[in-house]
Design a protein around this motif. Sequence first.
Motif, PDB file in Angstrom:
ATOM      1  N   THR A 287       6.084 -33.742 -18.442  1.00 54.53           N
ATOM      2  CA  THR A 287       6.968 -33.973 -17.027  1.00 54.53           C
ATOM      3  C   THR A 287       6.732 -32.537 -15.922  1.00 54.53           C
ATOM      4  OG1 THR A 287       9.023 -33.112 -18.098  1.00 54.53           O
ATOM      5  CG2 THR A 287       8.642 -35.497 -18.150  1.00 54.53           C
ATOM      6  N   PHE A 288       5.944 -31.757 -16.457  1.00 54.27           N
ATOM      7  CA  PHE A 288       5.867 -30.603 -16.065  1.00 54.27           C
ATOM      8  C   PHE A 288       4.419 -30.276 -15.371  1.00 54.27           C
ATOM      9  CE2 PHE A 288       6.224 -25.622 -15.909  1.00 54.27           C
ATOM     10  CZ  PHE A 288       7.471 -25.571 -15.158  1.00 54.27           C
ATOM     11  N   TYR A 289       4.670 -29.384 -14.279  1.00 54.76           N
ATOM     12  CA  TYR A 289       3.385 -29.052 -13.564  1.00 54.76           C
ATOM     13  C   TYR A 289       3.120 -27.601 -13.757  1.00 54.76           C
ATOM     14  CZ  TYR A 289       3.354 -33.637 -11.402  1.00 54.76           C
ATOM     15  OH  TYR A 289       3.460 -35.008 -11.104  1.00 54.76           O
ATOM     16  N   PRO A 290       2.404 -27.051 -14.782  1.00 56.79           N
ATOM     17  CA  PRO A 290       2.240 -25.614 -15.077  1.00 56.79           C
ATOM     18  C   PRO A 290       1.574 -24.902 -14.380  1.00 56.79           C
ATOM     19  CG  PRO A 290       0.847 -27.037 -16.586  1.00 56.79           C
ATOM     20  CD  PRO A 290       1.544 -28.089 -15.603  1.00 56.79           C
ATOM     21  N   PHE A 291       0.727 -25.313 -13.445  1.00 58.15           N
ATOM     22  CA  PHE A 291      -0.048 -24.279 -12.428  1.00 58.15           C
ATOM     23  C   PHE A 291       0.588 -24.165 -11.235  1.00 58.15           C
ATOM     24  CE2 PHE A 291      -3.875 -23.224  -9.862  1.00 58.15           C
ATOM     25  CZ  PHE A 291      -4.104 -21.980 -10.565  1.00 58.15           C
ATOM     26  N   VAL A 292       1.017 -23.173 -10.801  1.00 62.20           N
ATOM     27  CA  VAL A 292       2.060 -22.791  -9.851  1.00 62.20           C
ATOM     28  C   VAL A 292       1.579 -21.733  -9.028  1.00 62.20           C
ATOM     29  CG1 VAL A 292       3.784 -24.314 -10.532  1.00 62.20           C
ATOM     30  CG2 VAL A 292       4.039 -21.714 -11.017  1.00 62.20           C
ATOM     31  N   ALA A 293       2.110 -21.411  -7.840  1.00 65.00           N
ATOM     32  CA  ALA A 293       2.060 -20.111  -7.200  1.00 65.00           C
ATOM     33  C   ALA A 293       3.541 -20.068  -6.278  1.00 65.00           C
ATOM     34  CB  ALA A 293       1.050 -19.921  -6.216  1.00 65.00           C
ATOM     35  N   VAL A 294       4.531 -19.004  -6.764  1.00 65.29           N
ATOM     36  CA  VAL A 294       5.589 -18.979  -6.013  1.00 65.29           C
ATOM     37  C   VAL A 294       5.773 -17.612  -5.480  1.00 65.29           C
ATOM     38  CG1 VAL A 294       8.141 -18.873  -6.730  1.00 65.29           C
ATOM     39  CG2 VAL A 294       6.637 -20.278  -8.050  1.00 65.29           C
ATOM     40  N   VAL A 295       6.332 -17.560  -4.424  1.00 67.57           N
ATOM     41  CA  VAL A 295       6.691 -16.158  -3.615  1.00 67.57           C
ATOM     42  C   VAL A 295       8.168 -16.145  -3.172  1.00 67.57           C
ATOM     43  CG1 VAL A 295       5.878 -17.022  -1.573  1.00 67.57           C
ATOM     44  CG2 VAL A 295       5.983 -14.754  -1.969  1.00 67.57           C
ATOM     45  N   GLN A 296       8.810 -15.105  -3.458  1.00 68.19           N
ATOM     46  CA  GLN A 296      10.156 -14.964  -2.951  1.00 68.19           C
ATOM     47  C   GLN A 296      10.256 -13.756  -1.879  1.00 68.19           C
ATOM     48  OE1 GLN A 296      12.048 -13.919  -6.553  1.00 68.19           O
ATOM     49  NE2 GLN A 296      12.575 -15.918  -7.090  1.00 68.19           N
ATOM     50  N   ILE A 297      10.978 -14.326  -0.828  1.00 65.61           N
ATOM     51  CA  ILE A 297      10.998 -13.223   0.491  1.00 65.61           C
ATOM     52  C   ILE A 297      12.483 -13.421   0.943  1.00 65.61           C
ATOM     53  CG2 ILE A 297      10.369 -13.384   2.987  1.00 65.61           C
ATOM     54  CD1 ILE A 297       7.958 -15.424   2.226  1.00 65.61           C
ATOM     55  N   ASN A 301      12.440 -10.715   5.637  1.00 68.90           N
ATOM     56  CA  ASN A 301      10.993 -11.207   5.645  1.00 68.90           C
ATOM     57  C   ASN A 301      10.190 -10.144   4.821  1.00 68.90           C
ATOM     58  OD1 ASN A 301      11.567 -13.491   7.403  1.00 68.90           O
ATOM     59  ND2 ASN A 301      11.332 -12.168   9.079  1.00 68.90           N
ATOM     60  N   GLU A 302      10.572  -9.583   3.928  1.00 72.10           N
ATOM     61  CA  GLU A 302       9.517  -8.941   2.917  1.00 72.10           C
ATOM     62  C   GLU A 302       9.504  -9.656   1.637  1.00 72.10           C
ATOM     63  OE1 GLU A 302      11.406  -4.383   4.222  1.00 72.10           O
ATOM     64  OE2 GLU A 302      12.274  -5.652   2.447  1.00 72.10           O
ATOM     65  N   ILE A 303       8.241  -9.779   1.245  1.00 72.27           N
ATOM     66  CA  ILE A 303       8.094 -10.245  -0.138  1.00 72.27           C
ATOM     67  C   ILE A 303       8.600  -9.477  -1.415  1.00 72.27           C
ATOM     68  CG2 ILE A 303       6.103 -10.920  -1.659  1.00 72.27           C
ATOM     69  CD1 ILE A 303       4.483 -11.464   0.819  1.00 72.27           C
ATOM     70  N   ILE A 304       9.357  -9.807  -2.297  1.00 74.85           N
ATOM     71  CA  ILE A 304      10.010  -9.319  -3.202  1.00 74.85           C
ATOM     72  C   ILE A 304       9.466  -9.602  -4.613  1.00 74.85           C
ATOM     73  CG2 ILE A 304      12.298  -8.750  -1.680  1.00 74.85           C
ATOM     74  CD1 ILE A 304      13.661 -11.067  -3.390  1.00 74.85           C
ATOM     75  N   SER A 305       9.116 -10.554  -4.727  1.00 74.00           N
ATOM     76  CA  SER A 305       8.321 -10.983  -5.898  1.00 74.00           C
ATOM     77  C   SER A 305       7.574 -12.358  -5.630  1.00 74.00           C
ATOM     78  CB  SER A 305       9.429 -11.460  -6.852  1.00 74.00           C
ATOM     79  OG  SER A 305       8.853 -11.841  -8.443  1.00 74.00           O
ATOM     80  N   SER A 306       6.223 -12.243  -6.663  1.00 69.32           N
ATOM     81  CA  SER A 306       5.578 -13.392  -6.451  1.00 69.32           C
ATOM     82  C   SER A 306       4.800 -13.452  -7.931  1.00 69.32           C
ATOM     83  CB  SER A 306       4.294 -13.321  -5.420  1.00 69.32           C
ATOM     84  OG  SER A 306       3.660 -12.275  -5.742  1.00 69.32           O
ATOM     85  N   TYR A 307       4.355 -14.726  -8.012  1.00 74.49           N
ATOM     86  CA  TYR A 307       3.443 -15.111  -9.316  1.00 74.49           C
ATOM     87  C   TYR A 307       2.495 -16.355  -9.198  1.00 74.49           C
ATOM     88  CZ  TYR A 307       2.259 -16.653 -14.068  1.00 74.49           C
ATOM     89  OH  TYR A 307       1.731 -16.962 -15.078  1.00 74.49           O
ATOM     90  N   THR A 308       1.544 -16.166  -9.521  1.00 76.55           N
ATOM     91  CA  THR A 308       0.678 -17.474 -10.050  1.00 76.55           C
ATOM     92  C   THR A 308      -0.229 -17.515 -11.255  1.00 76.55           C
ATOM     93  OG1 THR A 308      -1.080 -18.687  -8.816  1.00 76.55           O
ATOM     94  CG2 THR A 308      -1.669 -16.397  -9.223  1.00 76.55           C
ATOM     95  N   GLY A 309      -0.141 -18.688 -11.798  1.00 78.95           N
ATOM     96  CA  GLY A 309      -0.674 -18.827 -13.052  1.00 78.95           C
ATOM     97  C   GLY A 309      -0.070 -20.075 -13.663  1.00 78.95           C
ATOM     98  N   TRP A 310      -0.344 -20.279 -15.073  1.00 80.53           N
ATOM     99  CA  TRP A 310       0.141 -21.055 -15.843  1.00 80.53           C
ATOM    100  C   TRP A 310       1.376 -20.824 -16.753  1.00 80.53           C
ATOM    101  CZ3 TRP A 310      -2.947 -25.700 -15.911  1.00 80.53           C
ATOM    102  CH2 TRP A 310      -4.284 -25.462 -15.469  1.00 80.53           C
ATOM    103  N   ILE A 311       2.150 -21.717 -16.111  1.00 80.18           N
ATOM    104  CA  ILE A 311       3.621 -21.418 -17.029  1.00 80.18           C
ATOM    105  C   ILE A 311       4.383 -22.946 -17.342  1.00 80.18           C
ATOM    106  CG2 ILE A 311       5.088 -21.630 -14.969  1.00 80.18           C
ATOM    107  CD1 ILE A 311       5.065 -18.595 -17.168  1.00 80.18           C
ATOM    108  N   PHE A 312       5.267 -22.989 -18.423  1.00 84.41           N
ATOM    109  CA  PHE A 312       5.231 -24.198 -19.129  1.00 84.41           C
ATOM    110  C   PHE A 312       6.900 -24.320 -19.182  1.00 84.41           C
ATOM    111  CE2 PHE A 312       1.103 -23.800 -20.253  1.00 84.41           C
ATOM    112  CZ  PHE A 312       0.627 -25.008 -20.095  1.00 84.41           C
ATOM    113  N   SER A 313       7.832 -23.350 -18.346  1.00 88.53           N
ATOM    114  CA  SER A 313       9.153 -23.781 -18.174  1.00 88.53           C
ATOM    115  C   SER A 313       9.577 -23.067 -17.043  1.00 88.53           C
ATOM    116  CB  SER A 313       9.858 -23.203 -19.734  1.00 88.53           C
ATOM    117  OG  SER A 313       9.873 -21.866 -19.828  1.00 88.53           O
TER     118      SER A 313
END
Length: 328
Positions: A287-297, A301-313
């Motif tokens: 039920t999960f979509y493991p390939f994502v890109a996430v950015v937190q602003i 209006n400054e990017i404080i964190s981000s990630y892309t890749g395969w993640i399962f939880s």
Amino acid sequence: MDTGTHIVMGVALAGLSTLDPVVNNDPVLFNAILVGTIVGSHAPDFDTVLKLRNNATYIRHHRGVTHSVPAVIFWGVLIASLIHLFFPQVNFWHLYGWTALAVIIHVFVDIFNAYGTQAYRPFTDKWIAHGFINTFDPYIFTLHLAGIVAWILGANPGTTWILIYTVILLYYIKRYMDKREIVKTIKEYFPDTIAVATSPTIKQNYWRVAVTTENRFYVGTVENGHIEIVDEFQKIALPDSSVIDIAKTDKNVSAFLSFSPVYRWEINEFDDYTEVRFIDLRYRSKTFYPFVAVVQINMDNEIISSYTGWIFSEHKLQNKLYVGDSPI
């Protein structure tokens, strides 16, 4: 294909090279070609070292320039030239020909899985992913192992590998016909279908599909020819907003968007920041979509964190956002 399959394909090509009378009559040349075909069969994937830098760099470049037309030429010349330094007495052009063929076949077989390659660069940056052979196909791998064992036991390598590759060619045709039937059925059910992304699995009778229509995305499975839609999402264009504009400047988001052809997005507002998430719909796992890109602003209006890749939880994703790849 996976590393193991590329390596056994290198061994197979060395066996096929014995059909060349020059190679068959020169053991030293054969040994040089064996090294060349094994190294050449893996060379385009040397870009795996990019993972040591970060996921964004790896996703943007893996199976990119190293699988391009210029790179195919480069790998063959480089590998054959280096080997020739250690075997200067052998015929260089025979060594180069079989080594280059190993590189070409590596890139060629990679276009048939769901990940694909940018094999047509520099003419186009489009990802070529036909999606009807799994990255690791147990049938293809087992046939290669059987051929190697037969060769060790004394079978003629040329005849053995011609027979095995004839079977593999028929297998590719069969898998292509399977995919074509799946796509045909989906288009009959969804007449406004724009694209169908297919992802074969290790199981011969089980596929994953992501369907793009004019207004919606559908995610489903195909088992024994029966198509089941398990998720659907409204197709909404990215809004024209400062948050999205900022998100697109992030290296992780940019890498994801350069690679993923079928994705949905969502914006989540929190007290201290806004999170923009991009989710690839091709790789649903349970039920999960493991390939994502996430950015937190943040509010400035400054990017404080981000990630892309395969993640399962979700828990692991949040850990990555705080201790994983650093923002730009």
